[in-house]
Design a protein around this motif. Structure first.
Motif, PDB file in Angstrom:
ATOM      1  N   ARG A   1      25.930   6.373  14.511  1.00  0.00           N
ATOM      2  CA  ARG A   1      26.562   6.482  15.810  1.00  0.00           C
ATOM      3  C   ARG A   1      26.026   5.373  16.702  1.00  0.00           C
ATOM      4  NH1 ARG A   1      25.991  12.139  18.792  1.00  0.00           N
ATOM      5  NH2 ARG A   1      26.085  12.692  16.621  1.00  0.00           N
ATOM      6  N   SER A   2      26.954   4.702  17.372  1.00  0.00           N
ATOM      7  CA  SER A   2      26.514   3.587  18.219  1.00  0.00           C
ATOM      8  C   SER A   2      25.757   4.109  19.439  1.00  0.00           C
ATOM      9  CB  SER A   2      27.719   2.763  18.669  1.00  0.00           C
ATOM     10  OG  SER A   2      28.612   3.540  19.434  1.00  0.00           O
ATOM     11  N   ALA A   3      24.676   3.418  19.771  1.00  0.00           N
ATOM     12  CA  ALA A   3      23.849   3.794  20.921  1.00  0.00           C
ATOM     13  C   ALA A   3      23.298   2.528  21.563  1.00  0.00           C
ATOM     14  CB  ALA A   3      22.725   4.722  20.491  1.00  0.00           C
ATOM     15  N   PHE A   4      24.174   1.821  22.270  1.00  0.00           N
ATOM     16  CA  PHE A   4      23.761   0.599  22.957  1.00  0.00           C
ATOM     17  C   PHE A   4      23.196   0.967  24.328  1.00  0.00           C
ATOM     18  CE2 PHE A   4      27.356  -0.643  20.233  1.00  0.00           C
ATOM     19  CZ  PHE A   4      26.691  -1.532  19.404  1.00  0.00           C
ATOM     20  N   HIS A   5      22.341   0.113  24.849  1.00  0.00           N
ATOM     21  CA  HIS A   5      21.744   0.354  26.155  1.00  0.00           C
ATOM     22  C   HIS A   5      22.123  -0.800  27.087  1.00  0.00           C
ATOM     23  CE1 HIS A   5      19.537   3.679  24.454  1.00  0.00           C
ATOM     24  NE2 HIS A   5      19.108   2.888  23.493  1.00  0.00           N
ATOM     25  N   PHE A   6      23.172  -0.563  27.862  1.00  0.00           N
ATOM     26  CA  PHE A   6      23.638  -1.562  28.826  1.00  0.00           C
ATOM     27  C   PHE A   6      23.223  -1.139  30.226  1.00  0.00           C
ATOM     28  CE2 PHE A   6      26.761  -1.776  25.362  1.00  0.00           C
ATOM     29  CZ  PHE A   6      26.636  -3.109  25.008  1.00  0.00           C
ATOM     30  N   THR A  10      29.682   1.893  32.813  1.00  0.00           N
ATOM     31  CA  THR A  10      31.023   1.839  32.220  1.00  0.00           C
ATOM     32  C   THR A  10      30.945   1.283  30.805  1.00  0.00           C
ATOM     33  OG1 THR A  10      31.958   1.459  34.414  1.00  0.00           O
ATOM     34  CG2 THR A  10      33.368   0.977  32.522  1.00  0.00           C
ATOM     35  N   GLU A  11      30.156   0.246  30.602  1.00  0.00           N
ATOM     36  CA  GLU A  11      29.972  -0.308  29.265  1.00  0.00           C
ATOM     37  C   GLU A  11      29.330   0.721  28.337  1.00  0.00           C
ATOM     38  OE1 GLU A  11      27.642  -3.773  30.015  1.00  0.00           O
ATOM     39  OE2 GLU A  11      29.403  -5.058  30.256  1.00  0.00           O
ATOM     40  N   ASN A  12      28.338   1.434  28.823  1.00  0.00           N
ATOM     41  CA  ASN A  12      27.713   2.487  28.022  1.00  0.00           C
ATOM     42  C   ASN A  12      28.727   3.549  27.622  1.00  0.00           C
ATOM     43  OD1 ASN A  12      25.053   1.604  27.781  1.00  0.00           O
ATOM     44  ND2 ASN A  12      24.539   2.347  29.831  1.00  0.00           N
ATOM     45  N   PHE A  13      29.577   3.957  28.559  1.00  0.00           N
ATOM     46  CA  PHE A  13      30.565   4.993  28.289  1.00  0.00           C
ATOM     47  C   PHE A  13      31.586   4.516  27.252  1.00  0.00           C
ATOM     48  CE2 PHE A  13      34.686   6.976  29.154  1.00  0.00           C
ATOM     49  CZ  PHE A  13      34.351   8.307  28.954  1.00  0.00           C
ATOM     50  N   ILE A  14      32.043   3.292  27.350  1.00  0.00           N
ATOM     51  CA  ILE A  14      33.085   2.779  26.454  1.00  0.00           C
ATOM     52  C   ILE A  14      32.536   2.461  25.062  1.00  0.00           C
ATOM     53  CG2 ILE A  14      34.667   0.842  26.059  1.00  0.00           C
ATOM     54  CD1 ILE A  14      35.076   0.744  29.096  1.00  0.00           C
ATOM     55  N   LEU A  15      31.351   1.893  24.974  1.00  0.00           N
ATOM     56  CA  LEU A  15      30.859   1.372  23.698  1.00  0.00           C
ATOM     57  C   LEU A  15      29.935   2.304  22.929  1.00  0.00           C
ATOM     58  CD1 LEU A  15      30.218  -2.317  24.780  1.00  0.00           C
ATOM     59  CD2 LEU A  15      32.164  -1.400  23.504  1.00  0.00           C
ATOM     60  N   ASN A  16      29.450   3.359  23.539  1.00  0.00           N
ATOM     61  CA  ASN A  16      28.538   4.265  22.839  1.00  0.00           C
ATOM     62  C   ASN A  16      29.263   5.491  22.297  1.00  0.00           C
ATOM     63  OD1 ASN A  16      26.181   2.788  23.068  1.00  0.00           O
ATOM     64  ND2 ASN A  16      25.812   3.533  25.147  1.00  0.00           N
ATOM     65  N   GLY A  17      28.665   6.073  21.281  1.00  0.00           N
ATOM     66  CA  GLY A  17      29.170   7.325  20.729  1.00  0.00           C
ATOM     67  C   GLY A  17      30.172   7.164  19.589  1.00  0.00           C
ATOM     68  N   TRP A  18      30.381   5.959  19.105  1.00  0.00           N
ATOM     69  CA  TRP A  18      31.339   5.725  18.033  1.00  0.00           C
ATOM     70  C   TRP A  18      30.669   5.819  16.672  1.00  0.00           C
ATOM     71  CZ3 TRP A  18      36.420   5.401  18.983  1.00  0.00           C
ATOM     72  CH2 TRP A  18      36.822   5.101  20.277  1.00  0.00           C
ATOM     73  N   GLU A  19      31.429   6.280  15.691  1.00  0.00           N
ATOM     74  CA  GLU A  19      30.952   6.328  14.314  1.00  0.00           C
ATOM     75  C   GLU A  19      32.113   5.957  13.400  1.00  0.00           C
ATOM     76  OE1 GLU A  19      28.184   9.484  12.584  1.00  0.00           O
ATOM     77  OE2 GLU A  19      30.156  10.109  11.879  1.00  0.00           O
ATOM     78  N   VAL A  20      31.869   5.049  12.474  1.00  0.00           N
ATOM     79  CA  VAL A  20      32.881   4.610  11.511  1.00  0.00           C
ATOM     80  C   VAL A  20      32.297   4.793  10.121  1.00  0.00           C
ATOM     81  CG1 VAL A  20      34.262   2.661  10.705  1.00  0.00           C
ATOM     82  CG2 VAL A  20      33.797   2.920  13.138  1.00  0.00           C
TER      83      VAL A  20
END
Length: 185
Positions: A1-6, A10-20
């Motif tokens: 699961r993506s967990a970037f720290h911006f 807004t960037e955190n909300f859009i880019l975090n929490g994804w899993e492929v």
């Protein structure tokens, strides 16, 4: 699961929490035997009597498989390359000059000497995890089966005396999608 720290929320909300994720399956085709469907060896078991390959004729058809309903769309083995053992005189019958005298006849194909078409499959999923409130979260997921939509044909009819000899079964499932929403609390 993506967990970037911006620094930007807004960037955190859009880019975090994804899993492929994906699963691949690539195998050679299963083995099968070509049989006559007749009791050529005279031991009472016609389902295991081997057919005979005619030398110099290609074994596999060079047609492009299509997802059609007709037999020409699924011809895998070349019927002209095989004969039942009983359609020619055995060496014993030829040397004795007594054709059809009842000598057992054996084919020259081996057990499981032929291969079905290969299986190529790729499944994938993409998920997004949403933190809603304290201990409440939501998981949205989309899954795709046979993403490449590759036709995976079934087994080949290996009985020479059958009207559908050498034809492969129609392909299995085509590309399919499904979605899910799960709440975790």
């Amino acid at each position: 699961r993506s967990a970037f720290h911006f620094n930007n929320s807004t960037e955190n909300f859009i880019l975090n929490g994804w899993e492929v994720a994906g699963v691949s399956k690539i195998t050679t085709g299963s083995n099968f035997s070509v049989t006559t469907g007749a009791d050529d060896d005279e031991i009472g078991n016609p389902s295991s009597d081997r057919a005979t390959i005619i030398p110099g004729i290609p074994l596999y058809s060079k047609v492009q498989f299509r997802q059609g309903a007709g037999a020409p769309n699924r011809q895998y083995l070349n019927p002209a390359a095989f004969q039942t053992s009983g359609t020619y005189y055995s060496a014993w019958e030829a040397t004795t000059g007594n054709p059809g005298a009842g000598a057992p006849v054996y084919g020259n194909t081996g057990r499981n000497a032929f291969h079905n078409p290969p299986v190529i499959n790729f499944d994938a999923q993409i998920s997004r995890f949403w933190h809603l409130y304290e201990n409440l979260s939501m998981d949205t997921r989309i899954e795709a089966f046979n993403v490449l939509n590759h036709p995976n044909f079934g087994g080949t009819n290996g009985t020479v005396t059958s009207g559908s000899f050498g034809q492969i079964s129609p392909p299995g499932s085509e590309r399919q999608f499904q979605g899910a929403i799960k709440f975790v609390f």
